[in-house]
Design a protein around this motif. Structure first.
Motif, PDB file in Angstrom:
ATOM      1  N   HIS A 203      72.433  12.552  42.216  1.00  0.00           N
ATOM      2  CA  HIS A 203      73.764  13.122  42.028  1.00  0.00           C
ATOM      3  C   HIS A 203      74.395  13.510  43.373  1.00  0.00           C
ATOM      4  CE1 HIS A 203      74.268  13.543  37.625  1.00  0.00           C
ATOM      5  NE2 HIS A 203      72.940  13.559  37.613  1.00  0.00           N
ATOM      6  N   THR A 204      74.820  12.506  44.128  1.00  0.00           N
ATOM      7  CA  THR A 204      75.607  12.789  45.330  1.00  0.00           C
ATOM      8  C   THR A 204      77.059  13.090  44.945  1.00  0.00           C
ATOM      9  OG1 THR A 204      75.991  10.420  45.591  1.00  0.00           O
ATOM     10  CG2 THR A 204      74.183  11.390  46.850  1.00  0.00           C
ATOM     11  N   CYS A 210      85.369  14.204  37.244  1.00  0.00           N
ATOM     12  CA  CYS A 210      85.394  13.249  36.124  1.00  0.00           C
ATOM     13  C   CYS A 210      84.043  13.187  35.428  1.00  0.00           C
ATOM     14  CB  CYS A 210      85.813  11.863  36.592  1.00  0.00           C
ATOM     15  SG  CYS A 210      87.410  11.800  37.398  1.00  0.00           S
ATOM     16  N   ASN A 211      83.405  14.369  35.290  1.00  0.00           N
ATOM     17  CA  ASN A 211      82.086  14.456  34.646  1.00  0.00           C
ATOM     18  C   ASN A 211      81.086  13.514  35.315  1.00  0.00           C
ATOM     19  OD1 ASN A 211      83.410  16.192  32.840  1.00  0.00           O
ATOM     20  ND2 ASN A 211      83.927  14.499  31.486  1.00  0.00           N
ATOM     21  N   GLY A 212      81.109  13.559  36.647  1.00  0.00           N
ATOM     22  CA  GLY A 212      80.209  12.688  37.400  1.00  0.00           C
ATOM     23  C   GLY A 212      80.460  11.227  37.103  1.00  0.00           C
ATOM     24  N   TRP A 213      81.762  10.879  36.938  1.00  0.00           N
ATOM     25  CA  TRP A 213      82.160   9.494  36.598  1.00  0.00           C
ATOM     26  C   TRP A 213      81.468   9.003  35.335  1.00  0.00           C
ATOM     27  CZ3 TRP A 213      81.743   6.786  42.055  1.00  0.00           C
ATOM     28  CH2 TRP A 213      82.778   7.267  42.884  1.00  0.00           C
ATOM     29  N   GLY A 214      81.146   9.932  34.448  1.00  0.00           N
ATOM     30  CA  GLY A 214      80.511   9.547  33.190  1.00  0.00           C
ATOM     31  C   GLY A 214      79.015   9.390  33.258  1.00  0.00           C
ATOM     32  N   HIS A 215      78.439   9.545  34.440  1.00  0.00           N
ATOM     33  CA  HIS A 215      77.001   9.291  34.559  1.00  0.00           C
ATOM     34  C   HIS A 215      76.147  10.450  34.061  1.00  0.00           C
ATOM     35  CE1 HIS A 215      76.828   5.307  36.372  1.00  0.00           C
ATOM     36  NE2 HIS A 215      77.978   5.619  36.941  1.00  0.00           N
ATOM     37  N   VAL A 216      76.713  11.643  33.880  1.00  0.00           N
ATOM     38  CA  VAL A 216      75.927  12.695  33.235  1.00  0.00           C
ATOM     39  C   VAL A 216      75.538  12.251  31.831  1.00  0.00           C
ATOM     40  CG1 VAL A 216      76.913  14.588  34.587  1.00  0.00           C
ATOM     41  CG2 VAL A 216      77.990  13.932  32.433  1.00  0.00           C
ATOM     42  N   LEU A 249      73.156   5.671  43.182  1.00  0.00           N
ATOM     43  CA  LEU A 249      73.943   6.888  43.353  1.00  0.00           C
ATOM     44  C   LEU A 249      75.411   6.493  43.344  1.00  0.00           C
ATOM     45  CD1 LEU A 249      75.057   6.800  46.537  1.00  0.00           C
ATOM     46  CD2 LEU A 249      72.710   7.498  47.016  1.00  0.00           C
ATOM     47  N   CYS A 250      76.283   7.473  43.244  1.00  0.00           N
ATOM     48  CA  CYS A 250      77.726   7.238  43.297  1.00  0.00           C
ATOM     49  C   CYS A 250      78.314   8.108  44.399  1.00  0.00           C
ATOM     50  CB  CYS A 250      78.389   7.590  41.965  1.00  0.00           C
ATOM     51  SG  CYS A 250      77.819   6.632  40.555  1.00  0.00           S
ATOM     52  N   GLY A 251      79.338   7.608  45.061  1.00  0.00           N
ATOM     53  CA  GLY A 251      79.940   8.425  46.105  1.00  0.00           C
ATOM     54  C   GLY A 251      81.131   7.740  46.746  1.00  0.00           C
ATOM     55  N   ALA A 252      81.940   8.530  47.394  1.00  0.00           N
ATOM     56  CA  ALA A 252      83.084   8.015  48.138  1.00  0.00           C
ATOM     57  C   ALA A 252      82.596   7.325  49.412  1.00  0.00           C
ATOM     58  CB  ALA A 252      84.029   9.164  48.482  1.00  0.00           C
TER      59      ALA A 252
END
Length: 272
Positions: A203-204, A210-216, A249-252
């Motif tokens: 979780h970066t 956006c709720n962790g882009w839906g990944h939660v 992971l997700c991130g800018a």
């Protein structure tokens, strides 16, 4: 027959299929006591305990529960323990100014406010009917283990979360997301990202965004392991990847740049 979609479906599936698997590894370095590693069965227990605690507090379906927190296992659990039994989670950007947070709490109509310990002093004068500092205080007040939550007749068109914009051009604006919209978004996002039960997700990305882009939801439904990262740091991201065998992971782009910089300048692995 039409089945009402409920974001709790994702947790229910994880508990049923991957109950003994480690579902979350909490941030070890945080001001609140870390929850350590929890299996999906234990995450389910915590979510039900939170729902039962809100019942005991007199917080009914449709009421707003606001959380100002950096990434944490408790915030992850709240996405299910709050919304899954009919309340509305309001995850607030912890980087906002105190006055903006005050506005969001008031505008959303939140009756419960949970605050990260690092922000407790700065947000001390924000009024809310029920207000707790996340950690021992909130756990004691809100977690009722061994108590069955009041049932909620799922309504997929009911609001599950209210996510506020950053307010860069005006007051932050609240976006009401329904169970149906979040359920479908998580399914499609997880499908397109190829999330599977062998994944370990770091979780970066802030969970409030956006709720962790839906990944939660998506990572939970597929039985992936959540690795919580409280503060973004390139070298620490590389250490977590090495330690937990992170697969995605997700991130800018700025996060990617931090990781590349840390890799180029040298970082210390736990195993060296």
């Amino acid at each position: 027959m039409k089945v009402q979609l409920n974001i709790r479906d994702y947790l229910d599936r994880a508990v049923a299929v991957y109950g003994d698997r480690v579902g979350v590894i909490d941030e070890p370095d945080q001001p609140a006591p870390s929850l350590g590693s929890l299996t999906y069965s234990e995450i389910g227990d915590h979510a039900r305990a939170l729902a039962a605690g809100l019942d005991a507090l007199g917080v009914g379906p449709g009421e707003r529960v606001a959380v100002v927190s950096q990434n944490s296992a408790r915030l992850l659990i709240a996405f299910f323990g709050v919304s899954g039994w009919g309340r509305v989670l309001v995850p607030i950007n912890f980087r906002l100014h105190a006055e903006e947070i005050r506005y969001i709490v008031q505008h959303s109509g939140a009756t419960v406010l949970l605050i990260d310990p690092e922000l407790a002093e700065d947000l001390d004068d924000i009024d809310c009917q029920h207000k707790f500092v996340i950690g021992g205080e909130s756990d004691a007040a809100l977690l009722k283990f061994g108590v069955a939550p009041q049932p909620w007749s799922s309504d997929e068109d009911a609001t599950a979360t209210i996510n506020y914009t950053s307010g860069t051009t005006a007051r932050p604006k609240g976006v009401q997301c329904t169970h149906r919209s979040l359920w479908l978004n998580a399914a499609m996002f997880g499908w397109q990202a190829g999330v599977n039960d062998r994944d370990v997700y770091l979780h970066t990305l802030p969970m409030f965004h956006c709720n962790g882009w839906g990944h939660v939801y998506a990572a939970t439904g597929m039985g992936a392991t959540h690795v919580v990262l409280r503060k973004v740091d390139g070298a620490e991201i590389l250490r977590r990847i090495d330690r937990h065998k992170v697969t995605y992971l997700c991130g800018a782009p700025a996060v990617g740049a931090m990781i590349l910089d840390a890799a180029a300048t040298g970082w210390t692995s736990d195993s060296t």
